[in-house]
Design an enzyme around this catalytic site. Structure first.
Site, mmCIF file in Angstrom:
data_model
loop_
_atom_site.group_PDB
_atom_site.id
_atom_site.type_symbol
_atom_site.label_atom_id
_atom_site.label_comp_id
_atom_site.label_asym_id
_atom_site.label_seq_id
_atom_site.Cartn_x
_atom_site.Cartn_y
_atom_site.Cartn_z
ATOM 1 N N LYS A 103 43.444 38.500 42.669
ATOM 2 C CA LYS A 103 43.960 37.206 42.201
ATOM 3 C C LYS A 103 43.342 36.779 40.879
ATOM 4 C CE LYS A 103 40.167 34.655 43.194
ATOM 5 N NZ LYS A 103 39.502 33.580 42.434
ATOM 6 N N ARG A 138 37.499 28.645 35.532
ATOM 7 C CA ARG A 138 37.243 29.489 34.365
ATOM 8 C C ARG A 138 38.433 30.372 33.996
ATOM 9 N NH1 ARG A 138 32.132 31.709 37.509
ATOM 10 N NH2 ARG A 138 33.701 31.450 39.122
#
EC number: 1.1.1.94
Length: 348
Positions: free
Chosen positions: A198, A266
């Site tokens: 992912k 992030r």
């Protein structure tokens, strides 16, 4: 009451202290050599400077790395709380000193590609790093759960995976709570690959965010394009799960984790910057000090797929989004140019 020793004062590892202490367990947090300031601040104020939350006020103790043996003494469970960049450090310094009777539970997500293009999970890597004849129960956590929201006690659904269902049931009993919901699986490869992938694809989906808000940041975020990239990501991740031999049901972990990652953090930031036209070097510079695991997993996965393609095992054309992300990161692609046409199919 059980004693849970966390090695690595990362955000997710320390977020686990909330359900753990709520269940009456004692938590010992050991910082790595890079966590000295985090540990010192937590020891004096109870505040985690990266998680930006007060940790539980009772049932938790803090140790610097020099006292790791003291923290392991009498422990019932050890949690690997390092990022993917600390896996080798953990393997070299911590695995050898964990007693065989104490199970390990890893929160680290990622995979390692081998020379033949195959990919192994971190639990498999840890197993390969054990000294001769040492037996250690190595387990891991996967699923769509951010550290911030776990600390805030938002309902989170995860999967604990390992090879011994009885040990997994014991681990579940230590952490399950009204807001932390745990499924169990002995399909370690499937679970761990699902949640590792992912990161690479969340970067890909986030390219659409940067494209729509524009280089000046004044545009509006659109969702059709994100949804298109999300769907293509799930399609490619499902194919990758088949390649590594993971059960197809694990795609729900990939999709769920992809969903939560695209909404913040992030990986979203670096994908957005790339979509706005910054180079990978400029994007990394803007995010100085932030660990970008998405770049690591995207690079490793694409590298593995390219090797498998050379061997005739897969077709690169089955992974257009992954290849585009890899070209941006590692081949100096001048600009983001989503290969929308390559996503189209025709079913009869």
């Amino acid at each position: 009451m059980k004693i849970i020793t966390i090695v690595g004062a990362g955000q997710m590892a320390c977020a686990l202290s909330f359900p753990a202490t709520q269940n009456g367990n004692k938590v010992r947090v050991v910082g790595t050599p890079l966590d000295r300031d985090v540990i010192e601040t937590a020891k004096t104020t109870g505040f985690h400077t990266l998680l930006k939350r007060q940790l539980p006020s009772t049932g938790i103790e803090y140790y610097q790395i020099e006292d790791v043996n003291k923290a392991l003494d009498g422990a019932d469970v050890v949690i690997c709380g390092v990022s993917s960049f600390g896996v080798d450090w953990f393997s070299d310094n911590i695995l050898p000193i964990i007693p065989e009777n104490i199970p390990l539970l890893s929160i680290t997500k990622g995979m390692i590609d081998l020379e033949d293009g195959s990919m192994i999970t971190y639990p498999q890597y840890f197993q390969s790093k054990l000294i001769l004849n040492k037996k250690l129960s190595i387990n891991a956590i996967g699923g769509p759960c951010t550290s911030y929201e776990l600390a805030d006690k938002d309902n989170s659904v995860v999967t604990f995976c390992g090879y011994d269902i009885d040990i997994l049931r014991t681990l579940k009993s230590l952490f399950e709570s009204p807001y932390y919901h745990i499924s169990l699986s002995t399909d370690v490869v499937g679970v761990e690959c699902a949640v590792a992938l992912k990161n690479a694809y969340a970067l890909g989906v986030s390219l659409a965010i940067g494209l729509t808000i524009g280089a000046d940041g004044l545009g509006h975020e659109h969702y059709n394009s994100q949804a298109g990239l999300f769907g293509q990501s799930v399609k490619e991740m499902k194919h990758l799960l088949e390649i590594v031999g993971g059960g197809e049901e694990n795609i729900i972990l990939s999709a769920g984790d992809l969903y939560v990652t695209v909404f913040g953090g992030r990986t979203r930031k670096v994908g957005t910057l790339l979509g706005q036209g910054l180079s990978i070097e400029e994007s990394i510079k803007q995010l100085k000090g932030v660990t970008l695991e998405s770049i690591v997993i995207a690079t490793r996965t694409a590298r593995g797929v390219r090797v498998l393609a050379k061997r005739g095992i897969v077709k690169l054309s089955d992974f257009p989004l992954l290849m585009h992300v890899d070209n941006i990161i590692n081949s100096g692609a001048a600009a983001v140019d989503i290969p929308w046409k390559a996503f189209e199919t025709e079913k009869i």
